[in-house]
Design a protein around this motif. Structure first.
Motif, PDB file in Angstrom:
ATOM      1  N   ASP A   4       0.366   4.800   4.592  1.00  0.00           N
ATOM      2  CA  ASP A   4      -0.606   4.001   3.926  1.00  0.00           C
ATOM      3  C   ASP A   4      -1.570   4.703   2.944  1.00  0.00           C
ATOM      4  N   ARG A   5      -1.116   5.996   2.679  1.00  0.00           N
ATOM      5  CA  ARG A   5      -2.239   6.816   2.023  1.00  0.00           C
ATOM      6  C   ARG A   5      -2.643   6.208   0.767  1.00  0.00           C
ATOM      7  N   ASP A   6      -1.823   5.306  -0.057  1.00  0.00           N
ATOM      8  CA  ASP A   6      -2.134   4.783  -1.160  1.00  0.00           C
ATOM      9  C   ASP A   6      -3.518   3.725  -1.310  1.00  0.00           C
ATOM     10  N   GLU A  18      -5.049  -6.502  -2.939  1.00  0.00           N
ATOM     11  CA  GLU A  18      -3.682  -5.961  -1.907  1.00  0.00           C
ATOM     12  C   GLU A  18      -3.716  -6.948  -0.745  1.00  0.00           C
ATOM     13  N   PRO A  49       4.619  -0.580   0.253  1.00  0.00           N
ATOM     14  CA  PRO A  49       4.704   0.289  -0.756  1.00  0.00           C
ATOM     15  C   PRO A  49       5.882   1.341  -0.720  1.00  0.00           C
ATOM     16  N   GLU A  50       6.394   1.803   0.573  1.00  0.00           N
ATOM     17  CA  GLU A  50       7.637   2.538   0.398  1.00  0.00           C
ATOM     18  C   GLU A  50       8.619   1.853   0.101  1.00  0.00           C
TER      19      GLU A  50
END
Length: 94
Positions: A4-6, A18, A49-50
């Motif tokens: 969840d770094r994004d 989002e 996202p991944e």
């Protein structure tokens, strides 16, 4: 690695967008009905996202069908007053 770094790089407006996107995807999944209940949902997984190709393992037919029956029985117990969608599955339907 934090998947969840994004989110750390998003401003408030981006985060709100989002959340709305994710809620829309969850609602689509939640509102599935009829034969759509029987399918896996790569569109839901695609909200993450991944990008991965799910490693789906399929049980042999007899075990798979027993699982389908148990799922339908659970729906009967948990949603006893749900309307019945008395339609055949048509793979050509959207």
């Amino acid at each position: 690695m934090d998947p969840d770094r994004d989110l750390d790089a998003m401003d408030r407006d981006q985060l709100v967008a989002e959340v709305k996107r994710l809620r829309a995807g969850i609602r689509t999944h939640r509102d599935s009905t009829g034969h759509d209940l029987c399918w896996h949902h790569p569109d839901l997984w695609g909200l993450l996202p991944e990008r991965v190709t799910p490693d789906v393992a399929v049980p042999p037919w007899p075990k798979f069908l027993r699982g389908c029956l148990r799922y339908r029985e659970a729906l009967e117990r948990e949603l006893p007053n749900a309307p019945e969608a008395d339609v055949e599955y048509d793979k050509d339907e959207p």
